[in-house]
Design an enzyme around this catalytic site. Structure first.
Site, PDB file in Angstrom:
ATOM      1  CG  ASP A   2     -34.334   3.722  43.275  1.00  0.00           C
ATOM      2  OD1 ASP A   2     -34.592   4.527  44.263  1.00  0.00           O
ATOM      3  OD2 ASP A   2     -33.497   4.141  42.345  1.00  0.00           O
ATOM      4  CG  HIS A  37     -35.569   4.693  52.424  1.00  0.00           C
ATOM      5  ND1 HIS A  37     -34.775   4.117  53.168  1.00  0.00           N
ATOM      6  CD2 HIS A  37     -34.748   4.573  51.298  1.00  0.00           C
ATOM      7  CE1 HIS A  37     -33.602   4.074  52.875  1.00  0.00           C
ATOM      8  NE2 HIS A  37     -33.697   4.217  51.595  1.00  0.00           N
TER       9      HIS A  37
HETATM   10  P1  IMP Z   1     -25.889  11.716  44.794  1.00  0.00           P
HETATM   11  O1  IMP Z   1     -25.785  11.047  45.951  1.00  0.00           O
HETATM   12  O2  IMP Z   1     -27.347  12.423  45.115  1.00  0.00           O
HETATM   13  O3  IMP Z   1     -25.161  12.742  44.466  1.00  0.00           O
HETATM   14  O4  IMP Z   1     -26.105  10.738  43.631  1.00  0.00           O
HETATM   15  C1  IMP Z   1     -25.079   9.998  43.214  1.00  0.00           C
HETATM   16  C2  IMP Z   1     -25.479   8.929  42.477  1.00  0.00           C
HETATM   17  O5  IMP Z   1     -26.130   7.860  43.178  1.00  0.00           O
HETATM   18  C3  IMP Z   1     -26.416   9.249  41.232  1.00  0.00           C
HETATM   19  O6  IMP Z   1     -26.341   8.177  40.140  1.00  0.00           O
HETATM   20  C4  IMP Z   1     -27.438   8.679  42.004  1.00  0.00           C
HETATM   21  O7  IMP Z   1     -28.836   8.835  40.979  1.00  0.00           O
HETATM   22  C5  IMP Z   1     -27.536   7.819  42.674  1.00  0.00           C
HETATM   23  N1  IMP Z   1     -28.573   7.603  43.916  1.00  0.00           N
HETATM   24  C6  IMP Z   1     -28.403   8.429  45.033  1.00  0.00           C
HETATM   25  N2  IMP Z   1     -29.625   8.104  45.835  1.00  0.00           N
HETATM   26  C7  IMP Z   1     -30.220   7.101  45.058  1.00  0.00           C
HETATM   27  C8  IMP Z   1     -31.152   6.431  45.701  1.00  0.00           C
HETATM   28  O8  IMP Z   1     -31.572   6.676  46.533  1.00  0.00           O
HETATM   29  N3  IMP Z   1     -31.738   5.461  44.700  1.00  0.00           N
HETATM   30  C9  IMP Z   1     -30.925   5.361  43.377  1.00  0.00           C
HETATM   31  N4  IMP Z   1     -30.163   5.915  43.126  1.00  0.00           N
HETATM   32  C10 IMP Z   1     -29.437   6.776  43.955  1.00  0.00           C
END
Ligand code: IMP
Ligand code: MG
Length: 359
Positions: free
Chosen positions: A16, A46
């Protein structure tokens, strides 16, 4: 024969940080031929705010390649590497929403991309491993899709009707493009400290590594074809849900709102936790593993609130940045500590609120 040039954009913390915006800026002002999305899947959002009315926002397409080049008017080839999970509904919707940018005429999905199926989204919506308190997952189905791939029970892009006509061999296209002297931008996702195998913060991580090596692996580009690595360092780092990982110097929700610097996840809409300090010791680890050739220091307006949209010229000297003390101090610390220059300063909401540091 002239070699190509590849730039990989990655985030040095938890994501982010504005990879999409910085990548879009690089592609718009420099002459890129191919823009490819790497990373785990549709979990990462994004975006870049073009003007008051229009925001480009994607979870699947590489945002960096949507715009034309400002000098040549050229539209780059867009691609999604074979290591990226693809949700056909999300992809089709984004192509439709961005119709005026002629995405369907220039997008190639690797035929081997894992496909996010409804069963994956369902599994994450119920699974304890995906709860707020465990990993803070975005529940996009990406992690469950990767599990199917590892079990070798998942679908591939070439098996899905809506995707078939967009399929190709991305690794071959990119390596050939490089041999033909073309410029490639690899848009990584998330952030170094969300890496599955390299982050010390397991289980608050995503379903693969978020490093330069992981991203070139996702798209099948050879190791010796990476020339530039742009590492995003967010001046006001953020993390997702409460209880999901340490955030040194975290400020309260009240303070976030009082300062007017609230951020909400592109995918989930959740309010982000926030600090006003860059954890330089963590950046040191990300630098060691990813070896950036330059930094982009983003969200500078969240720490120096005298910045306002459009207040800086397209280029700025380090001397002139002294007017913004926190940003100048962060720049000095990054450059002194790591011997790597800060090239871009992002200081506002708009796509144009980016300046290039010179001398
Ligand atoms: P998942 O990949 O959606 O299962 O998320 C796993 C971890 O990665 C969690 O803590 C999410 O919040 C973080 N996460 C996944 N995608 C993003 C992103 O684009 N920005 C920030 N955190 C992310
Ligand atoms: Mg991978």
């Amino acid at each position: 024969m002239k070699n190509g040039e590849t730039t990989v954009v990655i985030d040095g913390l938890w994501g982010d940080g504005g990879k999409g915006k910085i990548g879009a800026h690089i592609c718009h002002y420099e002459d890129y031929d191919c823009v490819v999305r790497a990373g785990t899947g549709t979990n990462a959002g994004h975006s870049t705010q073009l003007n008051a009315e229009e925001e480009l926002r994607t979870n699947q397409l590489p945002v960096a390649g949507i715009l034309t080049n400002f000098r040549t008017g050229k539209l780059p080839l867009l691609a999604i590497g074979s290591g990226v999970c693809v949700n056909p509904d999300v992809l089709v919707k984004e192509i439709e929403q961005l119709k005026k940018y002629k995405i369907s005429e220039r997008i190639i999905i690797d035929e081997k991309c894992p496909v996010i199926e409804p069963r994956h989204i369902e599994a994450e919506s119920k699974g304890a491993a995906y709860s707020e308190g465990h990993t803070g997952s975005t529940k996009s189905g990406t992690g469950a899709c990767r599990m199917s791939r590892v079990e070798r029970t998942g679908l591939l892009a070439r098996q899905v009707d809506e995707l078939k006509c967009l399929c190709g061999n991305v690794a071959e296209i990119l390596n050939r493009a490089y041999d033909n002297g073309e410029k490639i931008l690899i848009e990584g996702t998330q952030g170094h400290f969300l890496s599955l195998y390299l982050s010390p913060e397991y289980p608050v991580v995503t379903s693969d590594n978020c490093t330069v090596s992981a991203f070139i692996d996702d798209v099948g580009l050879a190791w010796n074809r990476v020339d530039q690595v742009c590492m995003i360092v967010k001046s006001a780092p953020t993390r997702v849900s409460q209880g999901c990982g340490n955030l040194p110097g975290e400020i309260s929700k009240e303070e976030i709102l009082r300062r007017g610097i609230a951020e909400y996840g592109v995918t989930t809409g959740r309010l982000r936790r926030k600090t006003l300090q860059i954890p330089f010791d963590l950046i040191a680890e990300a630098v060691m593993i990813n070896q950036p050739t330059y930094f982009a220091l983003t969200f500078c307006d969240h720490v120096d609130q005298t910045f306002h949209s459009g207040c800086l010229p397209d280029h700025i000297t380090r001397e002139d940045l002294k007017a913004y003390p926190k940003t100048y101090a962060n720049l000095r610390e990054l450059e002194k500590r790591f011997g790597v220059p800060v090239k871009y300063i992002d200081y506002g909401k708009l796509f144009t609120d980016i300046t290039v540091v010179v001398d």
